[in-house]
Write a protein that holds these residues in place. Structure first.
Motif, mmCIF file in Angstrom:
data_model
loop_
_atom_site.group_PDB
_atom_site.id
_atom_site.type_symbol
_atom_site.label_atom_id
_atom_site.label_comp_id
_atom_site.label_asym_id
_atom_site.label_seq_id
_atom_site.Cartn_x
_atom_site.Cartn_y
_atom_site.Cartn_z
ATOM 1 N N ARG A 125 0.829 -1.207 0.000
ATOM 2 C CA ARG A 125 0.000 0.000 0.000
ATOM 3 C C ARG A 125 0.863 1.256 0.000
ATOM 4 N NH1 ARG A 125 -3.227 -3.127 3.604
ATOM 5 N NH2 ARG A 125 -2.187 -2.147 5.385
ATOM 6 N N GLU A 126 1.936 1.214 0.770
ATOM 7 C CA GLU A 126 2.839 2.361 0.778
ATOM 8 C C GLU A 126 3.465 2.585 -0.605
ATOM 9 O OE1 GLU A 126 5.711 1.732 3.796
ATOM 10 O OE2 GLU A 126 4.316 2.031 5.473
ATOM 11 N N ALA A 127 3.850 1.491 -1.253
ATOM 12 C CA ALA A 127 4.454 1.630 -2.585
ATOM 13 C C ALA A 127 3.446 2.150 -3.600
ATOM 14 C CB ALA A 127 5.006 0.276 -3.024
ATOM 15 N N ARG A 128 2.250 1.637 -3.551
ATOM 16 C CA ARG A 128 1.243 2.040 -4.539
ATOM 17 C C ARG A 128 0.761 3.462 -4.327
ATOM 18 N NH1 ARG A 128 -2.002 -3.780 -4.309
ATOM 19 N NH2 ARG A 128 -0.671 -4.850 -5.852
ATOM 20 N N ARG A 129 0.669 3.891 -3.079
ATOM 21 C CA ARG A 129 0.198 5.249 -2.826
ATOM 22 C C ARG A 129 1.236 6.306 -3.197
ATOM 23 N NH1 ARG A 129 -3.149 4.273 2.865
ATOM 24 N NH2 ARG A 129 -4.741 2.915 1.897
ATOM 25 N N GLU A 130 2.453 5.871 -3.431
ATOM 26 C CA GLU A 130 3.469 6.801 -3.912
ATOM 27 C C GLU A 130 3.231 7.194 -5.367
ATOM 28 O OE1 GLU A 130 5.969 8.341 -2.467
ATOM 29 O OE2 GLU A 130 5.633 7.480 -0.483
ATOM 30 N N GLY A 161 -5.091 3.758 -2.636
ATOM 31 C CA GLY A 161 -5.482 4.911 -1.856
ATOM 32 C C GLY A 161 -6.061 6.045 -2.676
ATOM 33 N N GLU A 162 -6.812 5.710 -3.704
ATOM 34 C CA GLU A 162 -7.367 6.738 -4.577
ATOM 35 C C GLU A 162 -8.596 7.372 -3.926
ATOM 36 O OE1 GLU A 162 -6.505 8.761 -8.014
ATOM 37 O OE2 GLU A 162 -5.466 7.034 -7.145
ATOM 38 N N PRO A 163 -8.782 8.706 -4.070
ATOM 39 C CA PRO A 163 -9.999 9.352 -3.551
ATOM 40 C C PRO A 163 -11.259 8.809 -4.196
ATOM 41 C CG PRO A 163 -8.304 10.971 -4.048
ATOM 42 C CD PRO A 163 -7.812 9.672 -4.595
ATOM 43 N N ALA A 164 -12.404 9.120 -3.599
ATOM 44 C CA ALA A 164 -13.676 8.502 -4.011
ATOM 45 C C ALA A 164 -14.038 8.846 -5.451
ATOM 46 C CB ALA A 164 -14.798 8.939 -3.058
ATOM 47 N N LEU A 165 -14.079 10.137 -5.796
ATOM 48 C CA LEU A 165 -14.502 10.538 -7.137
ATOM 49 C C LEU A 165 -13.523 10.041 -8.197
ATOM 50 C CD1 LEU A 165 -15.777 14.190 -6.490
ATOM 51 C CD2 LEU A 165 -17.111 12.097 -6.778
ATOM 52 N N SER A 166 -12.240 10.170 -7.921
ATOM 53 C CA SER A 166 -11.236 9.675 -8.862
ATOM 54 C C SER A 166 -11.316 8.161 -9.010
ATOM 55 C CB SER A 166 -9.842 10.101 -8.394
ATOM 56 O OG SER A 166 -8.841 9.603 -9.263
ATOM 57 N N GLY A 167 -11.554 7.466 -7.896
ATOM 58 C CA GLY A 167 -11.667 6.011 -7.963
ATOM 59 C C GLY A 167 -12.886 5.556 -8.745
ATOM 60 N N ILE A 168 -14.025 6.265 -8.568
ATOM 61 C CA ILE A 168 -15.231 5.904 -9.317
ATOM 62 C C ILE A 168 -15.028 6.121 -10.813
ATOM 63 C CG2 ILE A 168 -17.635 6.550 -9.714
ATOM 64 C CD1 ILE A 168 -17.846 7.137 -6.719
ATOM 65 N N ALA A 169 -14.422 7.252 -11.179
ATOM 66 C CA ALA A 169 -14.168 7.517 -12.597
ATOM 67 C C ALA A 169 -13.234 6.463 -13.194
ATOM 68 C CB ALA A 169 -13.577 8.918 -12.760
ATOM 69 N N PHE A 170 -12.194 6.114 -12.440
ATOM 70 C CA PHE A 170 -11.259 5.104 -12.936
ATOM 71 C C PHE A 170 -11.946 3.754 -13.084
ATOM 72 C CE2 PHE A 170 -8.026 1.851 -12.329
ATOM 73 C CZ PHE A 170 -7.047 2.254 -13.223
ATOM 74 N N PHE A 171 -12.778 3.408 -12.102
ATOM 75 C CA PHE A 171 -13.486 2.122 -12.140
ATOM 76 C C PHE A 171 -14.394 2.040 -13.367
ATOM 77 C CE2 PHE A 171 -17.124 -0.556 -11.079
ATOM 78 C CZ PHE A 171 -16.508 -1.720 -10.667
ATOM 79 N N LEU A 172 -15.139 3.108 -13.652
ATOM 80 C CA LEU A 172 -16.054 3.105 -14.798
ATOM 81 C C LEU A 172 -15.287 2.977 -16.114
ATOM 82 C CD1 LEU A 172 -18.629 5.836 -13.723
ATOM 83 C CD2 LEU A 172 -18.901 3.348 -13.684
ATOM 84 N N LEU A 173 -14.197 3.710 -16.263
ATOM 85 C CA LEU A 173 -13.422 3.630 -17.504
ATOM 86 C C LEU A 173 -12.815 2.243 -17.703
ATOM 87 C CD1 LEU A 173 -11.598 7.095 -17.493
ATOM 88 C CD2 LEU A 173 -13.493 6.370 -18.955
ATOM 89 N N VAL A 174 -12.310 1.671 -16.608
ATOM 90 C CA VAL A 174 -11.700 0.342 -16.707
ATOM 91 C C VAL A 174 -12.754 -0.706 -17.072
ATOM 92 C CG1 VAL A 174 -10.620 -1.490 -15.361
ATOM 93 C CG2 VAL A 174 -9.744 0.823 -15.225
ATOM 94 N N MET A 175 -13.938 -0.603 -16.471
ATOM 95 C CA MET A 175 -14.976 -1.590 -16.774
ATOM 96 C C MET A 175 -15.500 -1.427 -18.198
ATOM 97 S SD MET A 175 -14.940 -3.516 -14.282
ATOM 98 C CE MET A 175 -16.167 -4.582 -15.012
#
Length: 319
Positions: A131-136, A221-235
């Motif tokens: 998690r530390e590596a990815r959040r960097e 550790g992505e924020p909520a709005l950014s994570g939702i946008a990323f999830f939709l694009l990936v799907m």
């Protein structure tokens, strides 16, 4: 009726498959422009999206933290898992019949629980470094996209492997139950069954991939709005790729079947023409029959009747 069937067979034999496909695709695009646009966007994302580049400092921090996670995984986690296997083997060897457990068994069971707790602790330590590596770097980085692609192809392969296993079992049942069917019918049945199993397997893989994407977004550790946008694009990208693959398989099978039916229609039309040419012309035969042939036929019938009538009288005379 026969002429109508012949015309239908001839019409099907002359069917232009390419024009039919083009007209169907054009009609689908005109009726559903939004769906087609989203599908094209998903394919473009799947093909060309590689993530954003990170700075050298972020990349160095990511490499250090990832190295720490790998060291924990290779040394501490491997040792903890080995201790857990030994404790489980010891507990199994002293366990009694029908789930009975004496004092030795309970002591071995406690050691198994302690080994499980140690494994969970080491796994949590490894996940903390990850998690530390990815959040960097973040989920939108090249490292995040690389993890997403790896997760997708693992889910893809799992779906295909599941379809292959199911088809193997189906083949066993088909071989036992299809003694009276031909080999071609059996092969076609297995092909269609594999396509159905592949559809179910890849759809299930999409759901499994969606869960993995969610866990990776949380891990990065992505924020909520950014994570939702990323999830939709990936799907959108994943579903577009899976749908394109399945549609390509459906189109190949349907095109092959249509080609075989078209060839059979051509053969039937050709055989129908040959049979029509081989039939005699009844009207011309009746018109060319001469009067002498009719007279000779009548004379022959008359002679036979006379002989049949005179035969009993001849037998009585001889007697």
């Amino acid at each position: 009726m026969a002429q109508r069937n012949s015309e239908q067979v001839q019409k099907f034999a002359e069917l232009d498959v390419g024009a039919l496909v083009v007209s169907t695709a054009t009609g689908f695009v005109k009726k559903r422009p939004v769906t087609v646009s989203v599908w094209v966007l998903g394919l473009l994302l799947a093909a060309f999206a590689n993530g954003f580049a990170v700075s050298e400092l972020q990349e160095e921090s990511y490499s250090i933290a990832l190295g720490n996670a790998q060291e924990v995984d290779q040394k501490e986690l491997s040792k903890a898992l080995a201790n857990l296997r030994r404790a489980e083997d010891k507990h199994y060897s002293v366990k009694g019949w029908f789930w009975s457990c004496d004092d030795r068994c309970m002591a071995a069971k406690d050691k198994v629980a302690m080994a499980q707790s140690e494994v969970a602790r080491v796994q949590e330590k490894r996940d903390m470094f990850l998690r530390e590596a990815r959040r960097e770097v973040g989920i939108w980085s090249v490292f995040g996209i690389r993890d997403i692609r790896s997760s997708f192809w693992r889910a893809w392969q799992a779906g295909k492997d599941m379809a292959a296993r199911w088809t193997m079992f189906d083949a066993m049942f088909v071989m036992f139950n299809s003694r009276e069917e031909s080999m071609m019918s059996t092969v076609l049945q297995l092909v269609l069954q594999y396509i159905m199993n592949l559809t179910v397997g890849l759809v299930g893989a999409c759901f499994y991939f969606a869960y993995n994407v969610y866990t990776l977004i949380v891990s990065y550790g992505e924020p909520a709005l950014s994570g939702i946008a990323f999830f939709l694009l990936v799907m959108v990208a994943g579903v577009s790729l899976v749908g394109t693959y399945l549609m390509a398989i459906y189109g190949t099978v349907a095109g092959g079947g249509l080609f075989l039916v078209k060839q059979a229609a051509k053969t039937a039309a050709l055989e129908g023409n040959v049979a029509a040419e081989a039939l005699p012309d009844v009207s011309s035969t009746a018109s060319t029959t001469s009067e002498s042939d009719v007279f000779e036929c009548g004379v022959g019938i008359q002679r036979g009747v006379v002989q049949h009538v005179q035969r009993p009288f001849a037998l009585q005379t001889r007697a």
